[in-house]
Design an enzyme around this catalytic site. Sequence first.
Site, PDB file in Angstrom:
ATOM      1  N   GLY A  11       0.903  -0.948  -0.354  1.00 43.77           N
ATOM      2  CA  GLY A  11       0.323   0.394   0.257  1.00 43.77           C
ATOM      3  C   GLY A  11       0.995   0.817  -0.154  1.00 43.77           C
ATOM      4  O   GLY A  11       0.110   2.188   0.695  1.00 43.77           O
ATOM      5  N   LEU A  92     -10.541  -5.974 -13.077  1.00 46.79           N
ATOM      6  CA  LEU A  92     -11.443  -5.714 -13.184  1.00 46.79           C
ATOM      7  C   LEU A  92     -12.055  -6.394 -13.910  1.00 46.79           C
ATOM      8  O   LEU A  92     -12.718  -6.171 -15.413  1.00 46.79           O
ATOM      9  CB  LEU A  92     -11.459  -4.470 -13.063  1.00 46.79           C
ATOM     10  N   ASN A 106      -4.967   3.144 -12.822  1.00 48.00           N
ATOM     11  CA  ASN A 106      -3.911   2.034 -12.383  1.00 48.00           C
ATOM     12  C   ASN A 106      -2.778   2.594 -12.749  1.00 48.00           C
ATOM     13  O   ASN A 106      -2.168   3.505 -12.886  1.00 48.00           O
ATOM     14  CB  ASN A 106      -4.127   0.913 -13.214  1.00 48.00           C
ATOM     15  N   HIS A 108       0.925   1.047 -13.410  1.00 45.14           N
ATOM     16  CA  HIS A 108       2.420  -0.264 -13.212  1.00 45.14           C
ATOM     17  C   HIS A 108       3.953  -0.065 -13.660  1.00 45.14           C
ATOM     18  O   HIS A 108       3.885   0.879 -14.079  1.00 45.14           O
ATOM     19  CB  HIS A 108       1.874  -0.488 -14.943  1.00 45.14           C
ATOM     20  N   GLU A 141     -11.185  -2.884 -19.742  1.00 48.65           N
ATOM     21  CA  GLU A 141     -10.937  -4.311 -19.592  1.00 48.65           C
ATOM     22  C   GLU A 141      -9.875  -5.059 -19.931  1.00 48.65           C
ATOM     23  O   GLU A 141      -9.476  -6.279 -19.552  1.00 48.65           O
ATOM     24  CB  GLU A 141     -12.092  -4.888 -20.728  1.00 48.65           C
TER      25      GLU A 141
HETATM   26  C1  GRF Z   1       3.561  -1.104  -7.627  1.00 48.29           C
HETATM   27  O1  GRF Z   1       4.655  -1.054  -8.699  1.00 48.29           O
HETATM   28  C2  GRF Z   1       2.714  -0.700  -8.910  1.00 48.29           C
HETATM   29  O2  GRF Z   1       3.150  -0.076  -9.308  1.00 48.29           O
HETATM   30  C3  GRF Z   1       1.969  -2.081  -8.323  1.00 48.29           C
HETATM   31  O3  GRF Z   1       1.705  -3.014  -7.740  1.00 48.29           O
HETATM   32  C4  GRF Z   1       3.421  -2.545  -6.363  1.00 48.29           C
HETATM   33  C5  GRF Z   1       2.278  -1.729  -5.567  1.00 48.29           C
HETATM   34  O4  GRF Z   1       2.728  -1.214  -4.484  1.00 48.29           O
HETATM   35  N1  GRF Z   1       0.794  -1.956  -9.507  1.00 48.29           N
HETATM   36  P1  GRF Z   1       2.531  -0.692  -3.215  1.00 48.29           P
HETATM   37  O5  GRF Z   1       1.185  -2.091  -2.881  1.00 48.29           O
HETATM   38  O6  GRF Z   1       1.713   0.517  -4.186  1.00 48.29           O
HETATM   39  O7  GRF Z   1       4.051  -0.320  -2.193  1.00 48.29           O
END
Ligand code: GRF
Length: 207
Positions: A11, A92, A106, A108, A141
């Site tokens: 988180g 989702l 999101n 990534h 999606e």
């Molecule tokens: C991050 O690297 C994010 O880009 C990916 O999952 C990881 C989550 O990290 N989707 P956190 O839980 O926000 O510390």
Amino acid sequence: MKIGILISGRGSNMVAITEAVQSGLIPNSEVAVVISDKSKAKGLEKAKALGIETLPITRKGRKRVEHDAEIITELKKREVELVCLAGYMRLLSSDFVKAFPNKILNIHPSLLPSFKGLHAHEQAIEYGVKISGCTVHFVDEHLDHGAIILQKAVEVKDNDTAETLSKRIIKYEHEAYVEAVKQVASGNLKIKGRTAILDELGKSHNT
Ligand code: GRF
């Protein structure tokens, strides 16, 4: 703008967004709830410590649509307008995407469209790229696919492991996510096809 954040793990992006909202860096917004599909997600304790309502909603063997339906209901109950996926490890359903059109984000840890899906850092190292980074995008999606809001480039060093690269990228993720939420909350971000355009003068133009 009421924000709901979905997590599955540590988180740290959720904390970055919440602190930016609470400090006023992201103005006129509130984090209404943090939901996790994992009841033991470390991020839930962090959200509680920040004074945010937390809600574990586990899959319990249900179909994706049924699990998502419960999450949608809880988000709508709290009048959430913007959903931020922050390390949420599930794709989702289209019902979920349709319930919040152009209102799900999101992050990534790669420069999309490279290295979608799991183990993005390993993929980048394996491929031998010299630059990687992170991407904040709208969710549709398809996996790691919707219109890109912003990206930050990060150098990949010759001796990097997935761990050292992820430690370098995560700092940029926090900045990128806060900036992206700020743009969306401002109401000045428009989507044309795959392109998200920030019209900084937007509101004054329209009035
Ligand atoms: C991050 O690297 C994010 O880009 C990916 O999952 C990881 C989550 O990290 N989707 P956190 O839980 O926000 O510390």
